[in-house]
Design an enzyme around this catalytic site. Structure first.
Site, short mmCIF file in Angstrom:
data_model
loop_
_atom_site.label_atom_id
_atom_site.label_comp_id
_atom_site.label_asym_id
_atom_site.label_seq_id
_atom_site.Cartn_x
_atom_site.Cartn_y
_atom_site.Cartn_z
N LYS A 27 79.47 126.57 8.52
CA LYS A 27 80.47 126.57 7.12
C LYS A 27 81.92 126.66 7.88
O LYS A 27 82.65 126.26 7.57
CB LYS A 27 80.08 127.63 6.43
CG LYS A 27 80.25 129.08 6.96
CD LYS A 27 79.82 130.10 5.88
CE LYS A 27 79.51 131.61 6.43
NZ LYS A 27 80.99 132.05 6.88
N THR A 28 81.82 127.62 8.99
CA THR A 28 83.22 127.79 9.83
C THR A 28 83.90 126.60 10.30
O THR A 28 84.89 126.26 10.13
CB THR A 28 83.25 128.83 10.79
OG1 THR A 28 82.44 129.93 10.05
CG2 THR A 28 84.42 129.19 11.35
N ASP A 211 86.37 131.64 2.31
CA ASP A 211 85.04 131.96 3.14
C ASP A 211 84.16 133.11 2.53
O ASP A 211 84.92 134.17 1.93
CB ASP A 211 85.40 132.07 4.54
CG ASP A 211 84.17 132.12 5.33
OD1 ASP A 211 83.14 131.49 4.93
OD2 ASP A 211 84.06 132.71 6.39
N GLU A 212 83.05 133.00 2.59
CA GLU A 212 82.11 134.26 2.25
C GLU A 212 82.47 134.33 0.67
O GLU A 212 82.49 135.43 -0.05
CB GLU A 212 82.23 135.32 2.91
CG GLU A 212 82.00 135.35 4.43
CD GLU A 212 80.42 135.01 4.62
OE1 GLU A 212 79.64 134.95 3.67
OE2 GLU A 212 80.14 135.00 5.79
N GLN A 242 73.05 134.64 0.16
CA GLN A 242 73.57 135.69 1.00
C GLN A 242 74.31 136.69 0.20
O GLN A 242 75.06 137.54 0.88
CB GLN A 242 74.10 135.32 2.16
CG GLN A 242 73.10 134.52 3.21
CD GLN A 242 73.78 133.86 4.57
OE1 GLN A 242 73.99 134.82 5.39
NE2 GLN A 242 74.19 132.84 4.57
N ARG A 591 68.94 135.65 10.84
CA ARG A 591 69.70 135.95 12.18
C ARG A 591 69.05 135.65 13.20
O ARG A 591 69.53 135.38 14.32
CB ARG A 591 69.88 137.41 12.18
CG ARG A 591 70.65 138.21 10.93
CD ARG A 591 71.88 137.56 10.49
NE ARG A 591 71.70 136.54 9.46
CZ ARG A 591 72.46 135.57 9.03
NH1 ARG A 591 73.52 135.41 9.79
NH2 ARG A 591 72.25 135.02 8.21
#
Length: 659
Positions: A27-28, A211-212, A242, A591
């Site tokens: 996504k970044t 973002d997020e 998330q 993770r």
């Protein structure tokens, strides 16, 4: 190289866009490449683009990545920051509309809690104070004024919190200060009420990237809506799977609200995962499928299958910690893992203690994320605030922290009168202490104390002209009597030595920064100090909560405490909040890049009593064919035991050789 879905997200700019970005889906890259696309292909001025995220670290990393894609001039012109940094920028420009004077202060959490403690009923216990501050924060995050919070109160505790909110804001106004929550609340109030201001800021920021997005609260969403308007030039990137911050006000419903507010919203899903092995990803997909979804998605990966997911049954927390330490040692010995490739994740910080003990006994270096930073220790912050005030006499937040440290008999009423005078005269609080008109309004003792404090600051400022920072800190500690008062007020010898040791370390740190130079620029030294990367963990096993792990990745991941009552948490089970706990487990699983180990304890000691546990219900929601439950496959158990024993013997030999 972008995949087709990532490329579509980068190139879609004309209507609102929601990018549902699964864990590890890049996504970044989408956000940074889209910024470059807007500047280079769409010819939008970089100064009119804002990328907003939730942590300073994420903002810093995003800015660095964008800096590699656009010119240095464009990179400098971009706004890449947190929501609160954007709110601060807004208030610095629009301070008059917010009823603030230029150079207003931003109170940190300690300052804010101190004011609530002063305003709360005398003798209020810490949990009551925490509850009041939490309710006050909720009211602000909902965008409520004190009057609106009072009208909305439905219980005695809410009524009490709303009453304190009113007094709290009066105190902040007198101090020309805002708190962290005001950095969102005040810009929101202004933008929603002032047509001219809203139009000006929509022109100032022509495109927003968030973002997020799943972590936004109601006030943050309203702020985005006010800045964006009907044109909808916004890209929101997030993952409903998330969303793990409902406890601090995040509202995952904001994902659905986008479609209601902008019917022309386009949704693009990023489902290719670039992080996890197929087996780990299957487990994550199977787990999260038990939650309801407005937008279905299924992650996939081109990575190999990977090893089976280990499930360890342990006797109790100490046994669990010993097993994990042994396996970590084996990973380093047999698989040549670096310590920082390994993460141990848990539901709550209380689970860290036995793990720390086991790692220390095994001589395994570890780093606790979330532990109190050196710069956040009260005695260090006190000294830094003195230095901040010497550097900038208009720093009212620093003044408020140190004016009564050590105790000088300067109470809240005195400070409120001082703040009101400063507001009337448009001056700083420190400057107000030099006014005879103010001192005459006060009783002799607080008046004398304020005058003495002002004289002390003048003396120290004069010394700063020819002394280095380290010598100045030494002088400050002696002249204020801070070190002596700290020693006298701390009866516990070990705690006292630790606090005084922190002050010595701070002085040594400044001395090292001077490198033999003369006094130098104190402000620059402080800037260096605040940006020093003291918390770089180096090559050490990472230990952190599942909440803190979001956004990170590791080759080897342990999730401990996988029993009902811990994960999911007792409170969540009782209150029916299992979905968020499942999302927390999902975050932990995703993770891991290569190997995932889940452990649970058959017994737990709570409040002196031993309780029997059941394995977490989430373990039974995972695909059982991808799990290796210790004890159910004797051959695999035998190999693991042999490998661990060999590693253990090798470490003992190495320790003896080095003795």
């Amino acid at each position: 190289m972008l995949n087709p879905q990532q490329l579509a997200a980068v190139e879609h700019c004309d209507t609102p866009l929601l990018v549902l970005a699964g864990a590890g889906s890049g996504k970044t890259s989408v956000i940074t490449q889209k910024i470059a696309h807007l500047v280079q292909r769409r010819k939008l001025a970089a100064s009119k683009i804002a990328a907003i995220t939730f942590t300073n670290k994420a903002a810093r990393e995003m800015r660095e990545r964008v800096g590699k894609l656009v010119s240095s001039e464009d990179a400098a012109a971009l706004t890449v920051c947190t929501f609160h940094a954007l709110g601060l920028k807004f208030l610095q420009i629009e301070h008059a509309r917010a009823g603030l004077r230029r150079g207003f202060s931003v109170l940190d959490a300690d300052d804010s809690e101190g004011i609530v403690k002063e305003l709360a009923p005398k003798g209020a216990k810490p949990d009551v104070l925490f509850g009041l501050r939490n309710l006050l924060g909720r009211a602000k995050n909902a965008g409520l004024t004190p009057e609106e919070a009072l009208a909305a109160a439905r219980s005695p505790r809410e009524l009490e919190a709303a009453t304190i909110y009113e007094m709290y804001q009066a105190r902040l106004s007198a101090f020309n200060a805002v708190d962290f929550d005001d950095l969102i609340r005040l810009p929101l109030r202004i933008l929603e009420a002032d047509d001219d201001c809203r139009a000006a800021w929509r022109e100032r920021l022509r495109y927003l990237l968030v973002d997020e997005y799943q972590d936004t609260n109601d006030a943050q969403y309203r702020l985005l809506k006010a800045l964006t308007g009907e044109r909808g030039r916004i890209t929101c990137v997030g993952d409903d799977d998330q969303s793990i911050y409902a406890w601090r006000g995040a509202n995952p419903e904001n994902i659905d609200q986008l479609g209601r507010d902008w019917p022309n919203l386009r949704v693009i899903k990023l489902e290719q995962n670039y992080r996890c092995g197929k087996r780990i990803l299957r487990a994550a997909n199977a787990l999260i499928a038990n939650n309801p979804h407005a937008h279905e998605k299924k992650l996939w990966s081109e990575h190999p299958e990977g090893a089976p997911i280990r499930v360890l049954e342990c006797k109790e927390a100490e046994h669990e910690a010993e097993k994990i330490a042994s396996i970590a040692a084996t990973l380093a010995e047999k698989h040549k893992a670096r310590w920082h490739d390994i993460a141990i994740l848990y539901r709550g910080n209380f689970q860290a203690r036995p793990l720390e003990k086991a790692l220390r006994l095994a001589r395994i270096p570890y780093h606790l994320t979330g532990a109190l930073s050196f710069l956040d220790r009260a005695e260090v912050k006190d000294v830094l605030c003195y230095l901040r005030l010497l550097t900038n006499p208009s720093d009212d937040a620093a003044f408020l922290r140190v004016v009564n440290v050590p105790k000088r008999e300067i109470g809240a009423t005195t400070l409120e009168k001082l703040g009101q005078f400063a507001q009337t005269k448009h001056c700083s609080l420190l400057e107000a202490t030099r006014s005879d008109a103010v001192l005459r309004q006060l009783s002799p003792r607080p008046a004398a104390a304020l005058a003495g404090f002002s004289e002390l600051m003048d003396e120290l400022r004069s010394a700063a002209l020819h002394e280095g920072a380290a010598d100045l800190v030494d002088r400050l500690l002696k002249r204020t009597g801070y070190a002596a008062q700290l020693a006298a007020a701390t009866p516990d010898v070990s705690v006292r030595e630790r606090k005084l040791g922190n002050l010595r370390e701070l002085t040594d740190w400044f001395r090292a920064m001077q490198k033999g130079d003369s006094a130098g620029d104190l402000a620059a030294q402080l800037a260096l100090l605040s940006h020093a990367d003291r918390d770089d963990p180096g090559n050490a096993v990472r230990m952190m909560t599942l909440h803190a792990a979001k956004g990170l990745e590791f080759r080897f991941v342990f999730i401990v405490g996988c029993e009902d009552g811990t994960l999911p948490h007792d409170g969540a089970i009782d209150e029916g909040r299992i979905d968020e706990e499942r999302r927390l487990m999902y975050v932990g699983i995703t993770r891991a890049k290569e190997l995932l180990t889940l452990s649970w304890s058959a017994r737990t000691k709570r409040y002196g009593e031993v309780h029997s546990n059941q394995p977490s219900r989430f373990l039974h929601e995972l695909p059982q064919g991808d799990l290796h439950w210790q004890g159910k496959d004797p051959e695999a158990d035998k190999e693991m035991t042999r490998e661990t024993a060999e590693s253990h013997m090798a470490r003992i030999k190495a320790m003896l050789a080095g003795a």
